[in-house]
Design a protein around this motif. Sequence first.
Motif, PDB file in Angstrom:
ATOM      1  N   GLN A   1      25.572   4.197 -20.281  1.00  0.00           N
ATOM      2  CA  GLN A   1      26.635   3.730 -19.444  1.00  0.00           C
ATOM      3  C   GLN A   1      28.067   4.306 -19.662  1.00  0.00           C
ATOM      4  N   CYS A   2      28.912   4.660 -18.703  1.00  0.00           N
ATOM      5  CA  CYS A   2      30.179   5.037 -18.994  1.00  0.00           C
ATOM      6  C   CYS A   2      31.054   3.960 -19.541  1.00  0.00           C
ATOM      7  N   SER A   3      31.537   4.369 -20.531  1.00  0.00           N
ATOM      8  CA  SER A   3      32.275   3.477 -21.352  1.00  0.00           C
ATOM      9  C   SER A   3      33.996   3.056 -20.524  1.00  0.00           C
ATOM     10  N   ASP A   4      33.911   3.914 -19.706  1.00  0.00           N
ATOM     11  CA  ASP A   4      35.469   3.595 -18.906  1.00  0.00           C
ATOM     12  C   ASP A   4      35.326   3.806 -17.443  1.00  0.00           C
ATOM     13  N   TYR A   5      34.032   3.282 -16.822  1.00  0.00           N
ATOM     14  CA  TYR A   5      33.783   3.848 -15.487  1.00  0.00           C
ATOM     15  C   TYR A   5      34.913   3.567 -14.372  1.00  0.00           C
ATOM     16  N   PRO A   6      35.618   2.462 -14.364  1.00  0.00           N
ATOM     17  CA  PRO A   6      36.793   2.475 -13.500  1.00  0.00           C
ATOM     18  C   PRO A   6      37.824   3.271 -13.542  1.00  0.00           C
ATOM     19  N   ASN A   7      38.059   3.789 -14.970  1.00  0.00           N
ATOM     20  CA  ASN A   7      39.043   4.917 -15.277  1.00  0.00           C
ATOM     21  C   ASN A   7      38.581   6.270 -15.595  1.00  0.00           C
ATOM     22  N   ARG A   8      37.399   6.486 -15.343  1.00  0.00           N
ATOM     23  CA  ARG A   8      36.811   7.818 -15.793  1.00  0.00           C
ATOM     24  C   ARG A   8      37.646   9.073 -15.274  1.00  0.00           C
ATOM     25  N   PHE A   9      38.011   9.000 -13.951  1.00  0.00           N
ATOM     26  CA  PHE A   9      38.602  10.288 -13.598  1.00  0.00           C
ATOM     27  C   PHE A   9      40.089  10.493 -14.155  1.00  0.00           C
ATOM     28  N   ASP A  10      40.460   9.508 -14.630  1.00  0.00           N
ATOM     29  CA  ASP A  10      41.925   9.436 -15.230  1.00  0.00           C
ATOM     30  C   ASP A  10      41.912  10.194 -16.640  1.00  0.00           C
TER      31      ASP A  10
END
Length: 151
Positions: free
Chosen positions: A62-71
């Motif tokens: 799982q992505c460890s920072d999914y909500p901010n991944r594009f930043d």
Amino acid sequence: METGMRERFWERYTLEELTPQEWEALCDGCGQCCLLKLHDDETQELAVLNVACRLLDIQSCQCSDYPNRFDSVPDCTQLTPALVKEFTWLPASCAYRRVSEGRKLAGWHPLLSNDAERVHRKGISVRSFAVSQDDVPERALESHIIAVLPM
């Protein structure tokens, strides 16, 4: 089934008709889309590496920072219904690809098995072979190629 999702939505609706919650639930948690890829402009081939994005928690896939991944990772891949068919590198096991191609979900998929660990036990996920981008120097990336795909 979780509240807010329609019964067997993956069989009854197109990818474009899914709610955001259903779209996210369709992910099988394999982590394969988070593997780094190198595109060769000369040969038009795509090399897939066993190196995962620095944000991928390899144990959980799982992505460890999914909500901010594009930043954090500006070139992070945004998978959308419109792009599923363009991303020919998605593995044949990918639920998004399967639904897009009119195929059924694999029996191990969490929506069918109610077991999020099954994708790992079946060897579908990257858990058993991926290494973090933070552990591989950029000059060594080519030595981590695990597949070369035509584009």
